[in-house]
Structure formats: C-alpha cells, structure tokens
Design a protein around this motif. Structure first.
Motif, PDB file in Angstrom:
ATOM      1  N   ASP A 131       0.835  -1.199   0.000  1.00 22.36           N
ATOM      2  CA  ASP A 131       0.000   0.000   0.000  1.00 22.36           C
ATOM      3  C   ASP A 131       0.873   1.254   0.000  1.00 22.36           C
ATOM      4  O   ASP A 131       1.776   1.408   0.830  1.00 22.36           O
ATOM      5  N   ILE A 132       0.620   2.170  -0.948  1.00 16.29           N
ATOM      6  CA  ILE A 132       1.499   3.318  -1.089  1.00 16.29           C
ATOM      7  C   ILE A 132       1.089   4.504  -0.215  1.00 16.29           C
ATOM      8  O   ILE A 132       1.929   5.304   0.202  1.00 16.29           O
ATOM      9  N   MET A 133      -0.203   4.631   0.105  1.00 14.92           N
ATOM     10  CA  MET A 133      -0.608   5.776   0.906  1.00 14.92           C
ATOM     11  C   MET A 133       0.001   5.727   2.305  1.00 14.92           C
ATOM     12  O   MET A 133       0.394   6.750   2.862  1.00 14.92           O
ATOM     13  N   GLU A 134       0.111   4.540   2.877  1.00 17.44           N
ATOM     14  CA  GLU A 134       0.729   4.442   4.196  1.00 17.44           C
ATOM     15  C   GLU A 134       2.226   4.721   4.123  1.00 17.44           C
ATOM     16  O   GLU A 134       2.825   5.203   5.088  1.00 17.44           O
ATOM     17  N   GLN A 135       2.847   4.436   2.973  1.00 15.33           N
ATOM     18  CA  GLN A 135       4.243   4.822   2.796  1.00 15.33           C
ATOM     19  C   GLN A 135       4.369   6.349   2.841  1.00 15.33           C
ATOM     20  O   GLN A 135       5.281   6.892   3.473  1.00 15.33           O
ATOM     21  N   LEU A 136       3.459   7.030   2.155  1.00 18.91           N
ATOM     22  CA  LEU A 136       3.504   8.487   2.127  1.00 18.91           C
ATOM     23  C   LEU A 136       3.184   9.091   3.491  1.00 18.91           C
ATOM     24  O   LEU A 136       3.764  10.112   3.889  1.00 18.91           O
ATOM     25  N   GLN A 137       2.264   8.463   4.205  1.00 16.79           N
ATOM     26  CA  GLN A 137       1.925   8.968   5.536  1.00 16.79           C
ATOM     27  C   GLN A 137       3.133   8.923   6.468  1.00 16.79           C
ATOM     28  O   GLN A 137       3.246   9.745   7.384  1.00 16.79           O
ATOM     29  N   PHE A 138       4.048   7.989   6.224  1.00 19.60           N
ATOM     30  CA  PHE A 138       5.242   7.898   7.054  1.00 19.60           C
ATOM     31  C   PHE A 138       6.055   9.177   7.000  1.00 19.60           C
ATOM     32  O   PHE A 138       6.632   9.604   8.009  1.00 19.60           O
ATOM     33  N   ILE A 139       6.120   9.828   5.819  1.00 20.58           N
ATOM     34  CA  ILE A 139       6.907  11.057   5.698  1.00 20.58           C
ATOM     35  C   ILE A 139       6.052  12.298   5.954  1.00 20.58           C
ATOM     36  O   ILE A 139       6.534  13.412   5.783  1.00 20.58           O
ATOM     37  N   GLY A 140       4.795  12.113   6.337  1.00 21.17           N
ATOM     38  CA  GLY A 140       3.956  13.244   6.716  1.00 21.17           C
ATOM     39  C   GLY A 140       2.982  13.719   5.675  1.00 21.17           C
ATOM     40  O   GLY A 140       2.326  14.756   5.871  1.00 21.17           O
ATOM     41  N   MET A 193       7.508  10.944  -5.620  1.00 20.61           N
ATOM     42  CA  MET A 193       8.940  10.662  -5.760  1.00 20.61           C
ATOM     43  C   MET A 193       9.770  11.826  -5.224  1.00 20.61           C
ATOM     44  O   MET A 193      10.728  11.638  -4.473  1.00 20.61           O
ATOM     45  N   ASP A 194       9.380  13.053  -5.604  1.00 23.93           N
ATOM     46  CA  ASP A 194      10.107  14.226  -5.119  1.00 23.93           C
ATOM     47  C   ASP A 194       9.965  14.380  -3.606  1.00 23.93           C
ATOM     48  O   ASP A 194      10.915  14.758  -2.913  1.00 23.93           O
ATOM     49  N   ALA A 195       8.766  14.066  -3.098  1.00 23.37           N
ATOM     50  CA  ALA A 195       8.550  14.171  -1.652  1.00 23.37           C
ATOM     51  C   ALA A 195       9.409  13.159  -0.895  1.00 23.37           C
ATOM     52  O   ALA A 195      10.009  13.488   0.135  1.00 23.37           O
ATOM     53  N   MET A 196       9.488  11.951  -1.391  1.00 18.18           N
ATOM     54  CA  MET A 196      10.312  10.927  -0.741  1.00 18.18           C
ATOM     55  C   MET A 196      11.786  11.334  -0.751  1.00 18.18           C
ATOM     56  O   MET A 196      12.513  11.108   0.215  1.00 18.18           O
ATOM     57  N   ASN A 197      12.237  11.924  -1.832  1.00 16.59           N
ATOM     58  CA  ASN A 197      13.626  12.378  -1.905  1.00 16.59           C
ATOM     59  C   ASN A 197      13.878  13.595  -1.012  1.00 16.59           C
ATOM     60  O   ASN A 197      14.988  13.786  -0.512  1.00 16.59           O
ATOM     61  N   LYS A 198      12.858  14.414  -0.817  1.00 18.55           N
ATOM     62  CA  LYS A 198      13.011  15.602   0.012  1.00 18.55           C
ATOM     63  C   LYS A 198      13.076  15.254   1.497  1.00 18.55           C
ATOM     64  O   LYS A 198      13.708  15.971   2.288  1.00 18.55           O
ATOM     65  N   PHE A 199      12.443  14.157   1.885  1.00 14.83           N
ATOM     66  CA  PHE A 199      12.416  13.758   3.290  1.00 14.83           C
ATOM     67  C   PHE A 199      13.845  13.536   3.793  1.00 14.83           C
ATOM     68  O   PHE A 199      14.705  13.017   3.084  1.00 14.83           O
ATOM     69  N   LYS A 200      14.128  13.930   5.042  1.00 11.20           N
ATOM     70  CA  LYS A 200      15.457  13.783   5.633  1.00 11.20           C
ATOM     71  C   LYS A 200      15.624  12.360   6.176  1.00 11.20           C
ATOM     72  O   LYS A 200      15.255  12.062   7.313  1.00 11.20           O
ATOM     73  N   TRP A 201      16.164  11.506   5.328  1.00 14.25           N
ATOM     74  CA  TRP A 201      16.321  10.103   5.714  1.00 14.25           C
ATOM     75  C   TRP A 201      17.568   9.916   6.573  1.00 14.25           C
ATOM     76  O   TRP A 201      18.643  10.364   6.224  1.00 14.25           O
ATOM     77  N   SER A 202      17.381   9.264   7.698  1.00 15.15           N
ATOM     78  CA  SER A 202      18.499   8.806   8.521  1.00 15.15           C
ATOM     79  C   SER A 202      18.387   7.287   8.591  1.00 15.15           C
ATOM     80  O   SER A 202      17.387   6.698   8.167  1.00 15.15           O
ATOM     81  N   ARG A 203      19.408   6.642   9.137  1.00 15.57           N
ATOM     82  CA  ARG A 203      19.337   5.183   9.239  1.00 15.57           C
ATOM     83  C   ARG A 203      18.221   4.746  10.174  1.00 15.57           C
ATOM     84  O   ARG A 203      17.551   3.743   9.928  1.00 15.57           O
ATOM     85  N   SER A 204      17.996   5.502  11.243  1.00 11.54           N
ATOM     86  CA  SER A 204      16.912   5.146  12.166  1.00 11.54           C
ATOM     87  C   SER A 204      15.554   5.332  11.499  1.00 11.54           C
ATOM     88  O   SER A 204      14.645   4.508  11.682  1.00 11.54           O
ATOM     89  N   GLU A 205      15.399   6.406  10.700  1.00  7.49           N
ATOM     90  CA  GLU A 205      14.149   6.607   9.969  1.00  7.49           C
ATOM     91  C   GLU A 205      13.968   5.495   8.931  1.00  7.49           C
ATOM     92  O   GLU A 205      12.862   4.976   8.735  1.00  7.49           O
ATOM     93  N   GLY A 206      15.067   5.136   8.258  1.00  6.16           N
ATOM     94  CA  GLY A 206      14.995   4.071   7.270  1.00  6.16           C
ATOM     95  C   GLY A 206      14.606   2.741   7.897  1.00  6.16           C
ATOM     96  O   GLY A 206      13.830   1.971   7.314  1.00  6.16           O
ATOM     97  N   LEU A 207      15.123   2.456   9.081  1.00  4.70           N
ATOM     98  CA  LEU A 207      14.779   1.219   9.773  1.00  4.70           C
ATOM     99  C   LEU A 207      13.304   1.210  10.165  1.00  4.70           C
ATOM    100  O   LEU A 207      12.605   0.196   9.990  1.00  4.70           O
ATOM    101  N   SER A 208      12.823   2.319  10.690  1.00  3.56           N
ATOM    102  CA  SER A 208      11.406   2.412  11.055  1.00  3.56           C
ATOM    103  C   SER A 208      10.515   2.268   9.824  1.00  3.56           C
ATOM    104  O   SER A 208       9.464   1.606   9.860  1.00  3.56           O
ATOM    105  N   TYR A 209      10.939   2.888   8.732  1.00  7.19           N
ATOM    106  CA  TYR A 209      10.185   2.784   7.481  1.00  7.19           C
ATOM    107  C   TYR A 209      10.155   1.337   6.994  1.00  7.19           C
ATOM    108  O   TYR A 209       9.114   0.831   6.551  1.00  7.19           O
TER     109      TYR A 209
END
Length: 343
Positions: free
Chosen positions: A215-224, A251-267
C-alpha cells in the motif's frame, strides 16, 4: 504472452528428462520476442552487440509441459528503498489467495517446482524464496546469500517441491544503499530495483504472475503526507498537503524527506507489515478474480534463520546438476570486441 527472464551472464539451461517447454501447440506462443536492456554507464563508443537465442529442441515429447511463474514484487514505484541504508528488506508475496484460486481451478493436487531464478539489481545483496504451507514455514525453496548481479542463473532444486492451493510464497530481498543519496525506485534500469523469483514447474497451468504491491498511501503517511490531488490525473500523482510537499510528486517528496538510518529502519518495519495489493495474472494477460484485492501478509519470523548447509556435489542447492542435453535455452550476451552477426 509467456515471460522467461534471462539475466546477465546466463549460460544456458537444460530441462529435466521428464519435462519440456512445449512448442507448436494451440496453447503455446506463436512467436518469441527478445527484449534486450542495454547499460553503458561509461559511455564507451564502438560497442557491438551479438546477443541472441540458441534453442536446442527434440521432437520426442516429454511427459510434462513446463510453465514459468513470476513471483515477488510487482515492478513499480510502489517498491522503494531509502538512501544510506546498510540493509533494507523488501518482500514480494505470492499470496495464498492467488494460489488458492489458480491452483484450485487448474491443479488442486499442486504443481512441482524444479528450478528457481532469483533476481534483483545492483543494490541487491541477498535473496531468499520462502515457502509456507498451512501457515508453517518449510525449508527455503531457493536462496542466494551472496547475491551478485553479474552472476545469475537458475538454481536446480535438489528435490522437486510441491506447491499446493493455499500455500504462500515470499520473495525476500536484502539491499544495501549506503552509497546512494536519493531513493531507489522499482524499475527496469539496473539502478532501479527488482525483487523477483522465476519458478520453473510442471504441469503447466494458467498462471504466469503471482506478485504483490505494498500500500502506497501508508508509505507516504510515514513522511507526513496528508492529502493528494484527486481524482488522480498524473502518475506519479501530485501531493496537495502539507505545505512542505505541496505540488510535489510522491517521488520528489520521498527524496526531500530527511532520511536517517533510524528513519529508514522504522520505514522498513512499516513497509513489511503493510497490506498488499494482489497481482494474479493468466498466460493471455487476463487476470484471475483475486487480481487487485487487498491481502494481509502472513505473520513470519524475521530475520529468517538459515539452516546449516553442507555443500557437496549431491547436496548443495546451488551446486551444478548436469542433466541429459535435450533442450537448452541459451542466451549469449557478448558486447565488447565481438563483431559477429546476430545469431
């Protein structure tokens, strides 16, 4: 259409003596289409391609007609991997709902898998094909814990595996994106990613793709992301709110999000628990009725605890098994310094 994926450095394949790829019947394709994907990252000039097909066939019919099932993650932008991750796991589900319908209608006693090709791209580090029966995990159907994009081949199973209606198959892919600063997206390019397994089996049934999309909407909700423009008129669709993502594609929103390793793990933990959209296709591009329905992934143990493997000439899954040479599909891909004609 029947898809047979042949990957880089593929050196040919021999079917078992009791199984063959049928040619010339009413149920078979009328022609073969060869699609070649080229990659020349250094922009070297003067390269000449000599790729082609070499088919060795026999008029002596085998006992069973073989089929091919593509299982795993539907290749699309729904599959994405954050940058800077030393490990990220994606899962593609061949769901019990799809297998229940297709096998129940075509082969209630099950099909026999005899070989598997595991496929990912440059970020891939390990792939495992997991098999569940009645909710209980069986031995791995196939695996490659040292995945190398430049060396891919069908693995002959030591023993044929029966897949029954109601079973689950999960293609589990491990990636590393530590050298990347932007999202990695599912797609055809080697710099995009895939998570697929190709199952060779018999007897052939009317099923060529058994895959899933998270499901992609829940992926987007993760970044706000709160809202997208509806009705959806563009792909990728455009975000309406919040303000920091307004009028951006996802795609642009996902790239704009400030990804850290902890955020990536939670995602990653989120994505593995998301409901999946079922993709369940027939050989003629028609679809089983389960196509497009939402299913929940099974509860599974993560990470998978690999059993000890004793590799010998007769017992290792990835060791070569030489069979009688009656039918070979051989792809020769030679690009550098080869000036011969197309074969």
């Amino acid at each position: 259409s029947v898809l047979i994926s042949v990957s880089i450095d593929f050196q040919g394949f021999t079917y078992p003596p009791h199984v063959g790829l049928s040619i010339g019947t009413a149920a078979d394709p009328l022609f073969v289409l060869m699609e070649v994907h080229y990659d020349n990252p250094s922009y070297t000039e003067g390269l000449i391609d000599n790729s082609g097909l070499r088919l060795i066939y026999t008029p002596v019919l085998r006992k069973y007609d073989a089929g091919v099932i593509e299982a795993g993650l539907w290749v699309s932008l729904f599959h994405n991997i954050p940058p800077g991750m030393p490990e990220f796991v994606s899962e593609g589900h061949c769901t019990l709902e799809c297998l229940e319908e297709a096998l129940g209608a075509e082969r209630p006693t099950g099909i026999q898998v005899f070989a598997v090709l595991l496929h990912a791209h440059l970020a891939g580090r390990a792939i495992r094909m997991r098999h569940f029966h009645n909710g209980e995990e069986q031995k791995l159907l196939a695996y490659d814990d040292e995945f190398d994009f430049n060396f891919q081949e069908f693995q002959y199973l030591k023993e044929e595996r029966t897949i029954l209606p109601g079973d689950n198959l999960i293609t589990e892919c491990h990636y590393s994106t530590v050298d990347r600063i932007r999202m990695t997206w599912g797609g055809l390019s080697t710099r995009n990613e895939m998570c697929l397994s190709y199952l060779l089996y018999y007897p052939r049934i009317n099923l060529t793709r058994c895959a899933s999309i998270p499901d992609i909407m829940e992926q987007l909700q993760f970044i706000g992301v709160k809202e997208i423009y509806r009705p959806v008129r563009t792909w990728p669709f455009i975000i309406k709110s919040p303000k920091q993502y307004k009028n951006l594609s996802f795609m642009d929103a996902m790239n704009k999000f400030k990804w850290s390793r902890s955020e990536g793990l939670s995602y990653n933990q989120l994505v593995l628990k998301l409901p999946v959209n079922v993709r369940c296709s027939k050989t003629d591009n028609a679809e089983w009725s389960i196509q497009g329905m939402t299913a929940l992934p099974p509860e599974i143990e993560r990470p998978y605890k690999t059993e000890p493997v004793i590799c010998s000439s007769s017992s290792c899954l990835s060791c070569s098994l030489f069979l009688t040479l009656l039918f070979i599909v051989h792809i020769t891909a030679s690009t550098i310094g080869n000036t011969g004609p197309f074969v």
